[in-house]
Design an enzyme around this catalytic site. Sequence first.
Site, short mmCIF file in Angstrom:
data_model
loop_
_atom_site.label_atom_id
_atom_site.label_comp_id
_atom_site.label_asym_id
_atom_site.label_seq_id
_atom_site.Cartn_x
_atom_site.Cartn_y
_atom_site.Cartn_z
N GLU A 83 9.34 -7.87 10.78
CA GLU A 83 9.52 -6.99 9.61
C GLU A 83 9.75 -5.54 10.04
O GLU A 83 8.89 -4.95 10.71
CB GLU A 83 8.28 -7.09 8.71
CG GLU A 83 8.42 -6.29 7.43
CD GLU A 83 7.23 -6.51 6.47
OE1 GLU A 83 6.64 -7.60 6.48
OE2 GLU A 83 6.92 -5.56 5.73
N LYS A 263 -2.19 -8.11 2.54
CA LYS A 263 -0.98 -8.46 3.28
C LYS A 263 -0.58 -7.27 4.16
O LYS A 263 -0.15 -7.42 5.30
CB LYS A 263 0.14 -8.85 2.31
CG LYS A 263 1.33 -9.56 2.97
CD LYS A 263 2.35 -8.62 3.58
CE LYS A 263 3.55 -9.38 4.13
NZ LYS A 263 4.56 -8.51 4.71
N ASP A 279 -4.42 -17.21 17.97
CA ASP A 279 -4.16 -18.14 16.87
C ASP A 279 -4.20 -17.38 15.54
O ASP A 279 -5.27 -17.13 14.99
CB ASP A 279 -5.22 -19.25 16.91
CG ASP A 279 -5.02 -20.31 15.84
OD1 ASP A 279 -4.25 -20.06 14.89
OD2 ASP A 279 -5.64 -21.38 15.96
N HIS A 377 11.91 1.96 4.05
CA HIS A 377 12.32 0.60 4.42
C HIS A 377 13.82 0.49 4.52
O HIS A 377 14.35 -0.21 5.37
CB HIS A 377 11.84 -0.40 3.36
CG HIS A 377 10.48 -0.95 3.67
ND1 HIS A 377 9.92 -1.97 2.96
CD2 HIS A 377 9.58 -0.61 4.61
CE1 HIS A 377 8.73 -2.24 3.46
NE2 HIS A 377 8.50 -1.42 4.45
C1 MEV Z 1 4.82 -5.08 2.87
O1 MEV Z 1 5.00 -5.91 3.98
C2 MEV Z 1 3.35 -4.70 2.72
C3 MEV Z 1 3.01 -3.87 1.48
O2 MEV Z 1 3.44 -4.57 0.30
C4 MEV Z 1 1.52 -3.68 1.48
C5 MEV Z 1 0.98 -3.01 0.23
O3 MEV Z 1 1.58 -3.13 -0.85
O4 MEV Z 1 -0.10 -2.39 0.35
C6 MEV Z 1 3.74 -2.56 1.49
#
Ligand code: MEV
Length: 439
Positions: A83, A263, A279, A377
């Site tokens: 990513e 995430k 792992d 991004h």
């Molecule tokens: C993207 O990979 C991760 C985010 O969505 C985390 C977040 O929203 O805090 C930017």
Amino acid sequence: MTRNSRFPGFYRLSLEERRRLTAEALGLDVREMTRALSGGGIDCATADKTIENVVGTYALPFAFGLNIKVNGVDYVAPMVIEEPSVVAAASNAARIVRDGGGFHAEADLPIMISQVQLDDVADPASAARAIVEHKAELIALANRAVPSLVARGGGAVDLETRDLGDGIFVVHILVDCRDAMGANLVNTVAEEVAPRIASLTRGRMGLRILSNLSDQRCVRVRASIPVNALSLDAHSGEEVRDGIVRASRFAERDVYRATTHNKGVMNGVDAVVVATGNDWRAVEAGAHAYAARSGRYSPLCTWRVGDDGSLLGYLEMPLALGIVGGPSRVHQGARVALQACGVKSAQELAMVVACVGMASNLAALRALATDGIQRGHMLLHARTVAIAVGAVGDLVERVAEEIHLRGNVTMDGARLALARLTGNPAVDELDSARVVVTQ
Ligand code: MEV
């Protein structure tokens, strides 16, 4: 050797220059590093002996997260991830955390839980008493199964019993796995002691396996960031700080947001976990179960305003990681990753990994609380698109910049920009103006 993780302008160097600079700074052999990292870290013959039905290998980008200071020590974080922007964002956030003295981390002893399930236990209270009375015998039995771990200072250290109702009874054997992740060790222990446990509890032996909820093996990270270090473009430090705290409260109250918030934490965590040959499925399973331990899924990392107006971050999560055994034995990339990181124990690696997780979360919230993440991004995405249409060398950056500036980050836009920059006469401005912005 005093380690350094600050390499200003690193992203502007060529790949070879980055390798040379970091190899020198981290005391690595640049030729070995180049050999290991050019072919994806594992050859087909080795891969064929690692898992079944192999038809090839599959590589991902390997990068260094920079600026990471943990308990006063500098670390370069090896990161494997597809990513865009995760490595840059975590490095940038880690630089901000440095302004407040860096991350402060602590790790529990590397204790894993080995579970033995018993069914049809008619008298759970007597079963629990029998286990307590035979604790020394059971620990000795467990340790006889893992002599090399005992020789390294680890081994079974304690037992727990849990009555799950309806005759289901569980015994946990707590095993100090030292610098190993420990899955094999703990499974061996479970299989060795289960028959004796079944006879002591008068139960029917069930599963004998580790638990991936390694909540005895947690890491805690704290960071205090001076408010001025948080300002971003036209946004003041106070504005950014308060936005991050509001984002944290949102995640603390809402499972939908907490999932995305975590995430963002796992973007950093997994990248280092994968790079070091650990792992990541085990880490993911443990992290999310831990996030839900109160009965409500919650953020692993939270943010508040400190008494002096600084931004205070707190992260707590289980991290079952190893620096010996597993893929690090056969995967050249994992070996280089561990050497580059320079950690001497699994606990030290866990602290670095957790700090990169906090840095990733901070970077995401700082962007989300201000202009949103898409702007940053898109420039990085533009590079991927430029490469996809065949740009090489410095054309990657030039094509990316052009399509980003034009707000046309598409394959068509990149093709036109590449043709224009390489002097292709068939392309004119009108063509590019016709391309629809799809992103
Ligand atoms: C993207 O990979 C991760 C985010 O969505 C985390 C977040 O929203 O805090 C930017």
